[in-house]
Design an enzyme around this catalytic site. Structure first.
Site, mmCIF file in Angstrom:
data_model
loop_
_atom_site.group_PDB
_atom_site.id
_atom_site.type_symbol
_atom_site.label_atom_id
_atom_site.label_comp_id
_atom_site.label_asym_id
_atom_site.label_seq_id
_atom_site.Cartn_x
_atom_site.Cartn_y
_atom_site.Cartn_z
ATOM 1 N N CYS A 42 0.850 -1.194 0.000
ATOM 2 C CA CYS A 42 0.000 0.000 0.000
ATOM 3 C C CYS A 42 0.886 1.246 0.000
ATOM 4 O O CYS A 42 2.004 1.241 0.519
ATOM 5 C CB CYS A 42 -0.895 0.000 1.231
ATOM 6 S SG CYS A 42 -2.034 1.408 1.268
ATOM 7 N N ASP A 44 0.475 3.740 1.718
ATOM 8 C CA ASP A 44 0.483 4.314 3.070
ATOM 9 C C ASP A 44 1.919 4.522 3.579
ATOM 10 O O ASP A 44 2.733 3.596 3.550
ATOM 11 C CB ASP A 44 -0.269 3.357 4.015
ATOM 12 C CG ASP A 44 -0.596 4.005 5.343
ATOM 13 O OD1 ASP A 44 0.357 4.460 6.032
ATOM 14 O OD2 ASP A 44 -1.783 4.072 5.709
ATOM 15 N N ARG A 46 3.138 4.675 6.365
ATOM 16 C CA ARG A 46 3.547 3.953 7.581
ATOM 17 C C ARG A 46 3.955 2.507 7.316
ATOM 18 O O ARG A 46 4.257 1.775 8.255
ATOM 19 C CB ARG A 46 2.398 3.992 8.597
ATOM 20 C CG ARG A 46 2.039 5.398 9.019
ATOM 21 C CD ARG A 46 0.687 5.450 9.695
ATOM 22 N NE ARG A 46 -0.397 5.099 8.758
ATOM 23 C CZ ARG A 46 -1.692 5.044 9.089
ATOM 24 N NH1 ARG A 46 -2.054 5.307 10.333
ATOM 25 N NH2 ARG A 46 -2.599 4.725 8.192
ATOM 26 N N HIS A 98 -2.289 -3.927 5.054
ATOM 27 C CA HIS A 98 -2.081 -3.545 6.463
ATOM 28 C C HIS A 98 -3.409 -3.206 7.116
ATOM 29 O O HIS A 98 -4.311 -2.641 6.464
ATOM 30 C CB HIS A 98 -1.114 -2.349 6.561
ATOM 31 C CG HIS A 98 -1.655 -1.092 5.966
ATOM 32 N ND1 HIS A 98 -2.198 -0.074 6.716
ATOM 33 C CD2 HIS A 98 -1.786 -0.698 4.669
ATOM 34 C CE1 HIS A 98 -2.606 0.895 5.907
ATOM 35 N NE2 HIS A 98 -2.369 0.548 4.664
ATOM 36 N N CYS A 101 -6.103 0.177 6.970
ATOM 37 C CA CYS A 101 -5.869 0.734 5.629
ATOM 38 C C CYS A 101 -7.005 1.695 5.253
ATOM 39 O O CYS A 101 -8.180 1.308 5.196
ATOM 40 C CB CYS A 101 -5.783 -0.403 4.606
ATOM 41 S SG CYS A 101 -5.463 0.175 2.927
HETATM 42 ZN ZN LIG Z 1 -3.406 1.231 3.030
#
Ligand SMILES: [Zn+2]
Length: 209
Positions: A42, A44, A46, A98, A101
């Site tokens: 992803c 993202d 993090r 994750h 999400c």
């Molecule tokens: Zn995500």
């Protein structure tokens, strides 16, 4: 100092640190790329592939998009996949989702988020396939966590359906792994591993190779 200047300064410090530790580091890295893993994760911020797996530059070939999707008309992903499989000869492909999400959570709502909703429609399709199980869950978090897992497993199946992976399986071993990362504890949970077409799909998706 503004934040962008700080990034460039940190880069200089990091490069110097690497050279102090190993003077040949960049010279060696610039000559060859031979990663064993393709990571589809992803976007993202993090969930950085190298940090959470303790790997260094050169070890993982990375593709990231919102909610780690494998869409059969995505030229970007297909190009990355073909290059990783046929030229880099990766041994493992990892789809890593994750918990928490934002893409998965957004796909569960009927609100409009913009253009991204067309992308997230792929996750709505996964929800529809498993709506009985998902609708039986009372808590939204529990439902979102399970949809995150189901989504990863669907994307692993989508990889197995590609001509690229099926052609590679004909001549050598490649494993496709479905993982989910827990942001609350930093740990990866294994969901599934496909080692060949027999693990993964209905006849209609198999090509005569
Ligand atoms: Zn995500």
């Amino acid at each position: 100092m503004d934040s962008i200047e700080k990034l460039l300064l940190e880069n200089k410090a990091w490069a110097n640190e690497q050279i102090d530790r190993d003077p040949e580091y960049f010279m060696r890295l610039s000559k060859i790329q031979k990663p064993e893993f393709l990571w589809i994760g992803c976007s993202d911020s993090r969930v950085p592939a190298n940090e959470i797996t303790g790997t260094a530059p050169g070890e993982i070939f990375v593709h990231r998009n919102v909610a780690n999707l494998v869409v059969h008309t995505d030229m970007n992903l297909l190009s990355v996949l073909e290059y990783a499989v046929n030229y880099l000869h990766v041994k493992h492909i990892i789809v890593c989702g994750h918990y928490g999400c934002g893409g998965v959570i957004a796909s569960m709502s009927n609100d409009l988020h913009g253009f991204v909703d067309n992308w997230l429609c792929n996750i709505k399709d996964v929800y529809t396939k498993h709506d009985e199980e998902l609708n039986s869950m009372e808590s939204l978090t529990e439902r979102a966590n399970r949809l995150t897992e189901l989504n990863v497993m669907e994307q692993v199946r989508n990889l197995a359906k590609t001509t690229i992976v099926q052609q590679a399986w004909k001549t050598r071993e490649i494993e496709i792994h479905g993982w989910v990362y827990g942001m609350a504890n930093g740990l990866i949970k294994e969901l599934c591993t496909y080692k060949g077409p027999k693990d993964s799909m209905e006849d209609i998706y198999r090509y005569n190779l």
